[in-house]
Design an enzyme around this catalytic site. Structure first.
Site, PDB file in Angstrom:
ATOM      1  N   LYS A  23       0.814  -1.224   0.000  1.00  0.00           N
ATOM      2  CA  LYS A  23       0.000   0.000   0.000  1.00  0.00           C
ATOM      3  C   LYS A  23       0.851   1.279   0.000  1.00  0.00           C
ATOM      4  CE  LYS A  23      -4.336  -1.717   0.734  1.00  0.00           C
ATOM      5  NZ  LYS A  23      -4.313  -2.955   1.516  1.00  0.00           N
ATOM      6  N   GLU A  45      -9.721   6.569   2.768  1.00  0.00           N
ATOM      7  CA  GLU A  45     -10.619   5.589   3.389  1.00  0.00           C
ATOM      8  C   GLU A  45      -9.770   4.395   3.795  1.00  0.00           C
ATOM      9  OE1 GLU A  45      -9.904   5.445   0.231  1.00  0.00           O
ATOM     10  OE2 GLU A  45      -9.459   3.311   0.062  1.00  0.00           O
ATOM     11  N   SER A 311       1.786  -9.853  -0.858  1.00  0.00           N
ATOM     12  CA  SER A 311       1.411  -8.439  -0.753  1.00  0.00           C
ATOM     13  C   SER A 311       1.699  -7.820   0.611  1.00  0.00           C
ATOM     14  CB  SER A 311      -0.073  -8.274  -1.099  1.00  0.00           C
ATOM     15  OG  SER A 311      -0.868  -9.121  -0.288  1.00  0.00           O
TER      16      SER A 311
HETATM   17  C1  PLP Z   1      -5.152  -4.047   1.280  1.00  0.00           C
HETATM   18  C2  PLP Z   1      -4.429  -5.311   1.063  1.00  0.00           C
HETATM   19  C3  PLP Z   1      -4.754  -6.201   0.007  1.00  0.00           C
HETATM   20  C4  PLP Z   1      -5.941  -5.995  -0.887  1.00  0.00           C
HETATM   21  O1  PLP Z   1      -5.923  -4.854  -1.672  1.00  0.00           O
HETATM   22  P1  PLP Z   1      -5.636  -4.888  -3.227  1.00  0.00           P
HETATM   23  O2  PLP Z   1      -5.976  -3.529  -3.678  1.00  0.00           O
HETATM   24  O3  PLP Z   1      -6.509  -5.946  -3.834  1.00  0.00           O
HETATM   25  O4  PLP Z   1      -4.199  -5.231  -3.403  1.00  0.00           O
HETATM   26  C5  PLP Z   1      -3.984  -7.330  -0.187  1.00  0.00           C
HETATM   27  N1  PLP Z   1      -2.935  -7.603   0.628  1.00  0.00           N
HETATM   28  C6  PLP Z   1      -2.589  -6.791   1.650  1.00  0.00           C
HETATM   29  C7  PLP Z   1      -1.429  -7.170   2.504  1.00  0.00           C
HETATM   30  C8  PLP Z   1      -3.306  -5.620   1.899  1.00  0.00           C
HETATM   31  O5  PLP Z   1      -2.969  -4.835   2.932  1.00  0.00           O
END
Ligand code: PLP
Length: 329
Positions: A23, A45, A311
Site C-alpha cells: 500500500k 478511506e 502483498s
Molecule cells: C489491502 C491489502 C490487500 C488488498 O488490496 P488490493 O488492492 O486488492 O491489493 C492485499 N494484501 C494486503 C497485505 C493488503 O494490505
C-alpha cells in the site's frame, strides 16, 4: 515450498516494505502528486487500516494534515491500526452508515472530497473509484512488476516468469504485479479472490463469480449486488479482501480471458499461511495467503517459473492466526 509443489516458485516480497504491505507504493505516489498540486489536506478511506496507516505515514513525513474515514465496526475490530494512525497524527473519523465497514468509509471519503475540491486530495487505496484512480493506482503499483522483471533476471537470467499469482480485493497489488506483463502473452496472469466460507455460502467476496456489471464508487465494473442494484455485503476472513467489487482493469482481464480468476476459502488461506510460515519462516498477511492457496489449484507444466505476490506481512493477523493455531499443528 518449491520442493513441496515440485515447481520453481519466487515470492515477490512486498511484505518487506515499510508499514508491511504494497500500500505504501501508492500512498507515496499520491501524496507527492498532492504536494505538486498544492493540496494541503489529505483524506483517505480504510478497511482493515493498512491503507490508512500507509497514508498517515507519508503525511507525517511530509507534514500534511491527514483525515482517515473508517467504518465504525472496523474501528472496533482493528484497534492496533487505529492507534498507529493516531500516533502518526491522523484524525480517524468513523463512518456510521450502512454496514459501517469499508464501502461506507469510501462513501464518506467521496462525500468529503466533492465538498472540498480546492484544498483536498483523496488518496484512494486500490484500483477502484472514478477515473483516473484505477489507472493512476495501477501505475504507482506497477513498481511491483518492474521489480519482478529485474529481480528475476538477476536470479535466473530471464526476466519473464511463466505465471504471476496475486490476491484481489480491489485489485491493486494484482494490478501492480501484472502490469508489465500485460502485453507478454507467454505470462499467465492468475488472480485469487476470497471465497470466504464458500463461494455459494452467502458469505463470500468472490466478485467475478457472484457479481454482475454495475457501477460502484464511480466506475463501471463487476459488483456483488441484488437484482435491483443494492450492494451485497461481502465476507472474507481477511479484511483487505472484504470488498464487493473489483477494479475495472480486473473486470476487463476477466471478461477478455487475459486473466484467470480463482478463489480460495478462509480455511484454504489459513492452511496456506501456516504452510508458508513453517516451510520458509515468513508469516504472510491473510490476504497474501489467498494467492498462496491458489498455487494448489493450478496444474503447472514442468519448468514453470511462478511468481507469487506476497502483498503483505502477517503481524496484523496474529489474533486470527492464534485462534486457528491448533488446527494446523
Ligand atoms: C489491502 C491489502 C490487500 C488488498 O488490496 P488490493 O488492492 O486488492 O491489493 C492485499 N494484501 C494486503 C497485505 C493488503 O494490505
Amino acid at each position: 515450498m518449491s520442493q513441496q509443489i515440485g515447481r520453481q516458485i519466487y515470492l515477490k516480497r512486498e511484505d518487506l516494505n515499510h508499514t508491511g504491505a504494497h500500500k505504501i507504493n501508492n500512498a507515496i505516489g499520491q501524496v507527492l502528486l498532492a504536494e505538486r498540486l498544492g493540496k494541503k489536506r489529505i483524506i483517505a478511506e480504510t478497511g482493515a487500516g493498512q491503507h490508512g496507516v500507509a497514508t498517515a505515514t507519508v503525511c507525517a513525513l511530509k507534514g500534511l494534515e491527514c483525515i482517515v474515514y473508517m467504518g465504525e465496526v472496523d474501528i472496533q475490530r482493528q484497534a492496533p491500526n487505529v492507534a498507529r494512525m493516531k500516533m502518526l497524527g491522523a484524525k480517524v473519523i468513523p463512518a456510521k452508515s450502512g454496514s459501517k465497514t469499508l464501502k461506507d468509509a469510501t462513501n464518506e471519503a467521496i462525500r468529503d472530497w466533492i465538498n472540498n475540491p480546492s484544498d483536498t486530495h483523496y488518496v484512494i487505496g486500490s484500483v477502484v473509484g472514478p477515473h483516473p484512480y484505477p489507472d493512476m493506482v495501477a501505475r504507482f503499483q506497477s513498481i511491483i512488476s518492474e521489480e519482478i522483471r529485474w529481480q528475476l533476471k538477476e536470479k535466473t537470467g530471464n526476466e519473464l516468469p511463466t505465471h504471476v499469482i496475486a490476491c484481489v480485493g480491489g485489485g491493486s497489488n494484482a494490478a501492480g504485479a501484472f502490469y508489465h506483463f500485460l502485453n507478454e502473452p507467454t505470462v499467465e496472469l492468475i488472480a485469487v479472490e476470497a471465497a470466504g466460507l464458500g463461494i455459494h455460502s452467502g458469505h463470500s467476496a468472490a466478485t467475478t463469480t457472484l457479481g454482475t456489471p454495475g457501477v460502484l464508487h464511480g466506475s463501471k465494473s463487476i459488483v456483488m449486488q441484488t437484482p435491483d442494484g443494492q450492494v451485497v455485503e461481502p465476507h472474507s476472513i481477511s479484511a483487505g479482501l472484504d470488498y464487493p467489487g473489483i477494479g475495472p482493469l480486473h473486470a476487463h482481464l476477466f471478461a477478455s480471458g487475459r486473466g484467470r480468476f480463482l478463489s480460495a476459502t478462509d480455511q484454504e488461506a489459513l492452511k496456506a499461511a501456516f504452510n508458508l510460515t513453517r516451510l520458509e519462516g515468513i508469516i504472510p498477511a491473510l490476504e497474501s495467503a489467498h494467492a498462496l492457496a491458489g498455487l494448489e489449484q493450478v496444474a503447472f507444466p514442468e519448468n514453470s517459473k511462478i511468481v507469487v505476490c506476497l502483498s503483505g506481512r502477517g503481524d496484523k493477523d496474529m489474533d486470527t492466526y492464534m485462534k486457528h493455531m491448533t488446527e494446523f499443528d
